[in-house]
Design an enzyme around this catalytic site. Sequence first.
Site, short mmCIF file in Angstrom:
data_model
loop_
_atom_site.label_atom_id
_atom_site.label_comp_id
_atom_site.label_asym_id
_atom_site.label_seq_id
_atom_site.Cartn_x
_atom_site.Cartn_y
_atom_site.Cartn_z
N SER A 123 9.90 10.69 -2.54
CA SER A 123 8.66 10.63 -3.24
C SER A 123 7.69 12.16 -3.77
O SER A 123 7.02 12.22 -4.32
CB SER A 123 8.57 11.24 -1.48
N GLY A 131 3.07 5.52 7.47
CA GLY A 131 4.75 5.06 7.19
C GLY A 131 5.14 6.19 6.12
O GLY A 131 6.28 6.00 5.63
N HIS A 179 7.81 -3.82 1.51
CA HIS A 179 9.19 -4.03 0.79
C HIS A 179 9.53 -3.81 1.61
O HIS A 179 10.78 -4.54 1.62
CB HIS A 179 9.00 -3.68 -0.69
#
Length: 351
Positions: free
Chosen positions: A167, A190, A259
């Site tokens: 990230s 999340g 995903h």
Amino acid sequence: MSSTYDNPSATAPADTSPAVRLIQMVQGYQVTQVVGTVARLGLADRLITGPKSSAELTRATGADPDGLVRLLRAAATVGLITEAEPDRFGLTPLGACLATHAQPVSLRDFAIAVGAPGHWLPCGRMFDAVMNGRSATATALGMGLWDYYRENPEEGATFARAMGSLSASIAIDIAACYDVTRFSRIVDIGASQGILLASLLEAAPQATGTLFDRPEMITQARAVITARGLAERVELVGGDFLTEVPPGGDLYVLKSVLHDWDDDHAQRILANCHRAARPGSTLLVVEGVVPTEPSPLHLMNLLMLVQVGGRERTHEQHQALLEAAGYRLERVILPQPGAYPGWSLLEAHRR
Ligand SMILES: C[S@@+](CC[C@H](N)C(=O)[O-])C[C@H]1O[C@@H](n2cnc3c(N)ncnc32)[C@H](O)[C@@H]1O
């Protein structure tokens, strides 16, 4: 010493025969474990100040002397380590990415997490997942991935830091191509440790944020958010996004979350975002958009099946999910050439 592996993904030089290239490809699993073991032993941190002998490294790591020399030469073969003169081991630029404080991002935790049981053991059952279309994780680990990480908190924390590293590397690109200054409350669903949320809030100094993840993630997230000087601006909320998510955001972010889930579960997460958000608010999905041509995203798509029963999605699949949940997909921002290929920005508005 030159490396026979010009490419760290264990592909051989282009003039190598197909059979030899295939042998190296089949043995590619070893490379993951070589990189992971170098990372676990902290060899990059120990070599960042200059080359050392195997005896020095043995003392520092407590490893078996013969095992360590084998590892060092294997790591030299895949391009992480140099041995410029006999028994003087140094670091290549590739290996330096495994140092704890590597800039712009350390891949140490990522390398450790991918080689660790939670990630590694289900991958060994890929055949089963392909045959029956279900995740292999319950068989390999005795439980689902998120339960496994809760039961194995040290490995779970390493995985969270690994996600944070990825990230961090794309947060810079996202901040450059997406203006967040128009938002006042950013809710990251999340969010893991909150690395992306922290970067978004730094780019939007007027905004406050909500970090939402599983309850067991909150302590780790608080430490990261506090260290970034954002404790006053971020509310930390533990919960289950399959049940509900916090209200009040004008920007909701879902990065690498959808995903992980099949369409039914992804639909539930989106429906919960829709219920919590105001009409006209923005949803930013940070995910891959699977092309038809060969792409690393196809490997990720298979991994999502094996690990969590999720999937990467095409543009049409993303659009259909969002529309069904009451969102209008406005635009898709693709990453710059050369960026880590696993992400695009899908901006949607709540109807
Ligand atoms: C692949 S990680 C992505 C983390 C983060 N968004 C990033 O990209 O770095 C998926 C995240 O979903 C969280 N998660 C999984 N199941 C959840 C649930 N039922 N409720 C809330 N969070 C959950 C995990 O703890 C993890 O942090």
